[in-house]
Scaffold this motif. Structure first.
Motif, PDB file in Angstrom:
ATOM      1  N   TYR A 114      -7.828   7.427   3.878  1.00 42.59           N
ATOM      2  CA  TYR A 114      -8.094   6.957   2.511  1.00 42.59           C
ATOM      3  C   TYR A 114      -9.563   7.087   2.114  1.00 42.59           C
ATOM      4  O   TYR A 114      -9.908   6.966   0.941  1.00 42.59           O
TER       5      TYR A 114
ATOM      6  N   ASN B  51       0.207   3.036   6.797  1.00 39.47           N
ATOM      7  CA  ASN B  51      -0.183   2.556   5.463  1.00 39.47           C
ATOM      8  C   ASN B  51      -0.308   1.031   5.430  1.00 39.47           C
ATOM      9  O   ASN B  51      -0.028   0.388   4.417  1.00 39.47           O
ATOM     10  N   LYS B  52      -0.786   0.464   6.560  1.00 40.20           N
ATOM     11  CA  LYS B  52      -0.839  -0.995   6.672  1.00 40.20           C
ATOM     12  C   LYS B  52      -2.006  -1.498   7.514  1.00 40.20           C
ATOM     13  O   LYS B  52      -2.635  -2.496   7.165  1.00 40.20           O
TER      14      LYS B  52
ATOM     15  N   SER C 106      -5.702  -1.311   9.809  1.00 43.70           N
ATOM     16  CA  SER C 106      -7.052  -0.765   9.668  1.00 43.70           C
ATOM     17  C   SER C 106      -7.453   0.061  10.878  1.00 43.70           C
ATOM     18  O   SER C 106      -7.340  -0.379  12.027  1.00 43.70           O
TER      19      SER C 106
ATOM     20  N   LEU D 225      -9.364   0.002   0.150  1.00 39.00           N
ATOM     21  CA  LEU D 225      -8.399  -0.628   1.061  1.00 39.00           C
ATOM     22  C   LEU D 225      -9.050  -1.313   2.258  1.00 39.00           C
ATOM     23  O   LEU D 225      -8.380  -2.081   2.955  1.00 39.00           O
ATOM     24  N   TYR D 226     -10.317  -1.058   2.522  1.00 44.83           N
ATOM     25  CA  TYR D 226     -10.944  -1.470   3.785  1.00 44.83           C
ATOM     26  C   TYR D 226     -10.718  -2.951   4.101  1.00 44.83           C
ATOM     27  O   TYR D 226     -10.309  -3.296   5.212  1.00 44.83           O
TER      28      TYR D 226
ATOM     29  N   ILE E 296       0.857  -1.176   0.000  1.00 45.09           N
ATOM     30  CA  ILE E 296       0.000   0.000   0.000  1.00 45.09           C
ATOM     31  C   ILE E 296       0.896   1.228   0.000  1.00 45.09           C
ATOM     32  O   ILE E 296       1.694   1.421   0.911  1.00 45.09           O
TER      33      ILE E 296
ATOM     34  N   LEU F 100      -6.579  -4.128   4.466  1.00 44.34           N
ATOM     35  CA  LEU F 100      -5.652  -3.688   5.501  1.00 44.34           C
ATOM     36  C   LEU F 100      -5.497  -4.756   6.573  1.00 44.34           C
ATOM     37  O   LEU F 100      -6.424  -5.511   6.869  1.00 44.34           O
TER      38      LEU F 100
ATOM     39  N   ALA G 108      -5.412   4.333   7.115  1.00 51.76           N
ATOM     40  CA  ALA G 108      -4.439   3.250   7.035  1.00 51.76           C
ATOM     41  C   ALA G 108      -3.261   3.642   7.920  1.00 51.76           C
ATOM     42  O   ALA G 108      -2.452   4.486   7.537  1.00 51.76           O
TER      43      ALA G 108
ATOM     44  N   GLY H 141      -0.809   7.837  10.228  1.00 53.84           N
ATOM     45  CA  GLY H 141      -1.483   7.138   9.147  1.00 53.84           C
ATOM     46  C   GLY H 141      -1.975   8.090   8.073  1.00 53.84           C
ATOM     47  O   GLY H 141      -1.801   9.305   8.167  1.00 53.84           O
TER      48      GLY H 141
END
Length: 284
Positions: free
Chosen positions: A160, A174-175, A177, A139-140, A81, A143, A171, A157
């Motif tokens: 998004y 960026n990883k 949730s 992305l939901y 991501i 993650l 995120a 974070g």
């Protein structure tokens, strides 16, 4: 050979237009099919590359949908991501700069809000049903729920998606949730914003709830300073007090009514301000 990943392959053939590579375990296989080979174009070849030697490459597809190898480092690989810049938008989707000669395709159905050329958006790369590399902004469900963080940890974070009913989806690193719930949104956020937040809760499924504010006793100092600065800028009087409308307070001070009441209560106790029927005033 794995599409969308970096891997070590063996050189098995030299041609005028480049080198052909194959999986290391197949380099001695005389019955190896040409479909098990991938081209490293001539402009990527150096003099020290010999038959049988191994090199690390990234595998993607060229403009004619053929597997191709490159020694260039893409900005993103399958499963990662990252933020990428939008280069072009048309009726079927968008094309993103990912550091390679052929841009990365973002299908229209994988866009969760309107984007324009020049925007930087958070995406993940996947292999679609047609065996093509594509990006998605959704992305939901992708993650990680294996968060290393706990309640009251500070995290960073990228927002998004912002949902009017639920809040801002984030995120973390960026990883992982996370969500800033609507009740915690005392300042406006938009997709692409980078934030620092406090973990309110780690739920049983691993998702995190976040707050943009510190604990009350820590945040009170900052909130009191905000109120003081606005008072001074307004000449010493503001038409707000503990009975003012919560939405007006949020709009003016970017804090909840409860936080505002704590801040002015502290300033009043320290005899810095006066609380009057028509608002608050700096004490003389």
């Amino acid at each position: 050979m794995r599409l969308g990943y970096k891997q070590k392959l063996a050189i098995v053939k030299k041609t005028d237009f480049g080198l052909f590579l194959t999986d290391i375990e197949k380099k001695e296989d005389k019955k190896r099919d040409t479909k098990d080979e991938v081209l490293l174009p001539k402009n990527q070849v150096t003099e020290d590359m010999e038959l049988g030697s191994e090199i690390e490459v990234f595998i993607y597809k060229d403009s004619e949908d053929r597997l191709i190898a490159t020694r260039m480092e893409p900005f993103i690989k399958v499963g990662e991501i990252k933020k990428l810049k939008v280069k072009e938008v048309n009726t079927i989707g968008a094309f993103l700069d990912w550091g390679l000669s052929k841009d990365l395709f973002l299908p229209f159905k994988e866009q969760i809000y309107d984007i324009s050329p020049g925007d930087e958006i958070l995406v993940i790369v996947y292999v679609d049903l047609s065996d093509r590399l594509c990006a998605t902004m959704d992305l939901y469900s992708r993650l990680s729920l294996l968060t290393p963080y706990q309640k009251d940890d500070m995290v960073k974070g990228t927002v998004y998606q912002v949902h009017e009913q639920f809040g801002a989806y984030v995120a973390v690193d960026n990883k992982y949730s996370a969500l800033v719930p609507k009740k915690e949104l005392h300042t406006e956020l938009k997709a692409g914003d980078c934030i620092e937040a406090r973990v309110l809760e780690v739920k049983e499924d691993g998702k995190m709830d976040l707050s943009l504010r510190q604990k009350a006793y820590v945040q009170m100092d900052a909130d009191s300073e905000v109120v003081l600065e606005k008072l001074r800028a307004a000449g010493g009087h503001l038409p707000y007090q503990d009975k003012s409308d919560a939405e007006e307070i949020k709009k003016e001070f970017s804090m909840s009514k409860a936080a505002f009441k704590r801040a002015i209560g502290r300033l009043y106790k320290e005899r810095i301000i006066l609380i009057e029927k028509d608002g608050i005033r700096l004490a003389e």
